[in-house]
Design a protein around this motif. Structure first.
Motif, PDB file in Angstrom:
ATOM      1  N   GLU A 195      37.553  45.618  37.956  1.00  0.00           N
ATOM      2  CA  GLU A 195      36.295  44.988  37.569  1.00  0.00           C
ATOM      3  C   GLU A 195      35.389  44.740  38.769  1.00  0.00           C
ATOM      4  N   ALA A 196      35.983  44.370  39.896  1.00  0.00           N
ATOM      5  CA  ALA A 196      35.184  43.993  41.060  1.00  0.00           C
ATOM      6  C   ALA A 196      34.690  45.195  41.857  1.00  0.00           C
ATOM      7  N   PHE A 197      35.420  46.276  41.851  1.00  0.00           N
ATOM      8  CA  PHE A 197      35.114  47.398  42.746  1.00  0.00           C
ATOM      9  C   PHE A 197      33.685  47.925  42.582  1.00  0.00           C
ATOM     10  N   PRO A 198      33.226  48.279  41.386  1.00  0.00           N
ATOM     11  CA  PRO A 198      31.849  48.793  41.285  1.00  0.00           C
ATOM     12  C   PRO A 198      30.796  47.773  41.683  1.00  0.00           C
ATOM     13  N   LYS A 199      31.010  46.511  41.385  1.00  0.00           N
ATOM     14  CA  LYS A 199      30.030  45.487  41.735  1.00  0.00           C
ATOM     15  C   LYS A 199      30.020  45.230  43.241  1.00  0.00           C
ATOM     16  N   PRO A 232      39.032  39.947  43.928  1.00  0.00           N
ATOM     17  CA  PRO A 232      37.759  40.525  44.397  1.00  0.00           C
ATOM     18  C   PRO A 232      37.513  40.345  45.887  1.00  0.00           C
ATOM     19  N   TYR A 233      37.991  39.265  46.485  1.00  0.00           N
ATOM     20  CA  TYR A 233      37.848  39.085  47.930  1.00  0.00           C
ATOM     21  C   TYR A 233      38.632  40.165  48.690  1.00  0.00           C
ATOM     22  N   ILE A 234      39.820  40.481  48.186  1.00  0.00           N
ATOM     23  CA  ILE A 234      40.612  41.545  48.808  1.00  0.00           C
ATOM     24  C   ILE A 234      39.881  42.872  48.704  1.00  0.00           C
ATOM     25  N   ALA A 285      28.061  42.464  49.112  1.00  0.00           N
ATOM     26  CA  ALA A 285      29.430  42.735  48.664  1.00  0.00           C
ATOM     27  C   ALA A 285      30.251  41.452  48.561  1.00  0.00           C
ATOM     28  N   VAL A 286      30.086  40.553  49.536  1.00  0.00           N
ATOM     29  CA  VAL A 286      30.860  39.306  49.521  1.00  0.00           C
ATOM     30  C   VAL A 286      30.423  38.405  48.373  1.00  0.00           C
ATOM     31  N   ARG A 287      29.115  38.308  48.174  1.00  0.00           N
ATOM     32  CA  ARG A 287      28.609  37.453  47.097  1.00  0.00           C
ATOM     33  C   ARG A 287      28.988  38.005  45.726  1.00  0.00           C
ATOM     34  N   ALA A 288      28.975  39.322  45.580  1.00  0.00           N
ATOM     35  CA  ALA A 288      29.379  39.929  44.314  1.00  0.00           C
ATOM     36  C   ALA A 288      30.833  39.596  44.002  1.00  0.00           C
ATOM     37  N   ALA A 289      31.692  39.633  45.039  1.00  0.00           N
ATOM     38  CA  ALA A 289      33.090  39.250  44.842  1.00  0.00           C
ATOM     39  C   ALA A 289      33.206  37.772  44.531  1.00  0.00           C
ATOM     40  N   ASP A 290      32.380  36.947  45.177  1.00  0.00           N
ATOM     41  CA  ASP A 290      32.437  35.500  44.973  1.00  0.00           C
ATOM     42  C   ASP A 290      32.057  35.114  43.548  1.00  0.00           C
ATOM     43  N   ILE A 291      31.109  35.843  42.972  1.00  0.00           N
ATOM     44  CA  ILE A 291      30.697  35.551  41.592  1.00  0.00           C
ATOM     45  C   ILE A 291      31.862  35.776  40.627  1.00  0.00           C
ATOM     46  N   ILE A 292      32.582  36.869  40.818  1.00  0.00           N
ATOM     47  CA  ILE A 292      33.720  37.162  39.945  1.00  0.00           C
ATOM     48  C   ILE A 292      34.832  36.149  40.163  1.00  0.00           C
ATOM     49  N   VAL A 293      35.062  35.760  41.412  1.00  0.00           N
ATOM     50  CA  VAL A 293      36.098  34.766  41.707  1.00  0.00           C
ATOM     51  C   VAL A 293      35.762  33.427  41.053  1.00  0.00           C
ATOM     52  N   GLY A 294      34.486  33.033  41.106  1.00  0.00           N
ATOM     53  CA  GLY A 294      34.093  31.773  40.502  1.00  0.00           C
ATOM     54  C   GLY A 294      34.274  31.752  38.996  1.00  0.00           C
ATOM     55  N   ARG A 346      53.421  34.795  42.163  1.00  0.00           N
ATOM     56  CA  ARG A 346      52.151  34.103  41.974  1.00  0.00           C
ATOM     57  C   ARG A 346      51.063  34.664  42.896  1.00  0.00           C
ATOM     58  N   THR A 347      51.445  34.979  44.143  1.00  0.00           N
ATOM     59  CA  THR A 347      50.485  35.565  45.089  1.00  0.00           C
ATOM     60  C   THR A 347      50.013  36.934  44.611  1.00  0.00           C
ATOM     61  N   LYS A 348      50.929  37.729  44.097  1.00  0.00           N
ATOM     62  CA  LYS A 348      50.566  39.050  43.605  1.00  0.00           C
ATOM     63  C   LYS A 348      49.573  38.949  42.458  1.00  0.00           C
ATOM     64  N   GLU A 349      49.797  38.013  41.562  1.00  0.00           N
ATOM     65  CA  GLU A 349      48.902  37.842  40.422  1.00  0.00           C
ATOM     66  C   GLU A 349      47.534  37.316  40.860  1.00  0.00           C
ATOM     67  N   THR A 350      47.511  36.494  41.892  1.00  0.00           N
ATOM     68  CA  THR A 350      46.264  35.852  42.310  1.00  0.00           C
ATOM     69  C   THR A 350      45.430  36.732  43.231  1.00  0.00           C
ATOM     70  N   PHE A 351      46.073  37.511  44.085  1.00  0.00           N
ATOM     71  CA  PHE A 351      45.347  38.274  45.103  1.00  0.00           C
ATOM     72  C   PHE A 351      45.399  39.787  44.889  1.00  0.00           C
ATOM     73  N   PHE A 352      46.301  40.279  44.091  1.00  0.00           N
ATOM     74  CA  PHE A 352      46.462  41.726  43.940  1.00  0.00           C
ATOM     75  C   PHE A 352      46.539  42.116  42.469  1.00  0.00           C
ATOM     76  N   ASN A 353      45.648  41.582  41.689  1.00  0.00           N
ATOM     77  CA  ASN A 353      45.614  41.859  40.258  1.00  0.00           C
ATOM     78  C   ASN A 353      44.789  43.122  40.016  1.00  0.00           C
ATOM     79  N   GLY A 354      45.415  44.128  39.415  1.00  0.00           N
ATOM     80  CA  GLY A 354      44.739  45.397  39.202  1.00  0.00           C
ATOM     81  C   GLY A 354      43.551  45.296  38.266  1.00  0.00           C
ATOM     82  N   GLN A 355      43.620  44.449  37.259  1.00  0.00           N
ATOM     83  CA  GLN A 355      42.526  44.313  36.304  1.00  0.00           C
ATOM     84  C   GLN A 355      41.262  43.796  36.990  1.00  0.00           C
TER      85      GLN A 355
END
Length: 298
Positions: free
Chosen positions: A79-83, A262-264, A246-255, A66-75
């Motif tokens: 998606e988050a890296f360029p943003k 994206p936080y990772i 960078a943090v806010r961009a990750a937060d938008i995707i997480v929301g 479950r942790t891997k899927e939640t925090f280390f999802n490749g998809q």
């Protein structure tokens, strides 16, 4: 020994400049290299064993899938890296602009705290109060007060841009820390340096500018660089005002996705940006320590 011919053709002895190390020195160097290889091998093996143990402990934990899927999802990472990179440009600009402002304001506050004479007491008092207040006030609270409180005042001509307000809060806090670094450097210069400058006809201002400050700044380069490294990380806090970094961009995707990968990604991007600055700081510190040990200029 070799022979060379002079103008008359006669041979004259000349010392041979080639150096041949002794057998004892060769053996000592060989032993040193063998010890270095042995130490490197032990370090590599211990690091590998530690990494394997940590990996096994993590992946064998009951909640790892479950942790891997939640925090280390490749998809979501793709998606988050360029943003996140796009938002990181704002953090870099804040670092450059706020870094310069912090150094200038910190230097002025440090000079104000080291001014002599009773006439400068009010200036020294205000500078001391500034550093005590902003060093004691948590940065997150300072950011909230400036970013959220200033727009609430509805002052004419005062910006409500969260980026500018966030940068102001960062500058206010970090200039207090940098001022103390500069002050420590100024006070570390022996009074005889200032007295010698005055005896040569320099005014107090000239002695401070040409004699005291160059030595003070040079001595405090490592702690100043450490403060800039901390500032680089804390630029991510401007996101609390809505700035798209960078943090806010990750937060938008997480929301939107409820996935924390994206936080990772944002954290790793900040780490990648910070490591070169940290290694440069270590290099400068080691270089200055070597020069000090050799009796060089500090």
């Amino acid at each position: 020994m070799t022979l060379t011919k002079d103008e008359s053709g006669a041979g004259t002895p000349e010392a041979d400049d080639s150096y041949t190390p002794s057998q004892r020195r060769i053996e000592r160097e060989r032993l040193k290299r063998a010890r270095a290889r042995h130490a490197t091998a032990i370090a590599a093996v211990s690091t590998l064993v530690t990494a394997v143990v940590l990996y096994l402990v993590v992946v064998s934990a009951p909640g790892w899938p479950r942790t891997k899927e939640t925090f280390f999802n490749g998809q979501y990472a793709r998606e988050a890296f360029p943003k996140v990179l796009e938002g990181l440009w704002l953090n870099v600009r804040l670092l450059l602009i706020c870094g310069v402002a912090v150094l200038v304001l910190g230097m002025l506050i440090a000079i104000a705290r080291t001014l002599r004479g009773p006439v400068f007491f009010p200036l020294r008092f205000l500078a001391a109060a500034y550093t005590d207040f902003f060093r004691g006030l948590p940065l997150i609270i300072n950011l909230m007060i400036v970013v959220l409180g200033v727009p609430a005042l509805r002052l004419q001509g005062v910006t409500v841009d969260p980026v500018l307000l966030g940068g102001t809060a960062l500058t206010l806090t970090y200039s207090a820390y940098v001022a103390e670094v500069f002050r420590a450097g100024i006070e570390s210069v022996h009074p005889s340096q200032r007295a010698a400058a005055r005896s040569l006809g320099l005014s107090n201002r000239q002695a401070l500018r040409h004699v005291v400050l160059p030595q003070a700044v040079r001595r405090q380069v490592p702690p100043l660089l450490n403060d800039l490294v901390s500032l680089q990380k804390d630029t991510g806090l401007v996101s609390i005002g809505g700035a798209i970094d960078a943090v806010r961009a990750a937060d938008i995707i997480v929301g939107r996705s409820l996935n924390y990968t994206p936080y990772i990604v944002a954290g790793l991007v900040f780490v990648a940006l910070t490591i070169p600055m940290t290694r440069f700081t270590d290099w400068v510190t080691a270089r200055m320590d070597r020069r000090r040990a050799q009796g060089g200029t500090t």
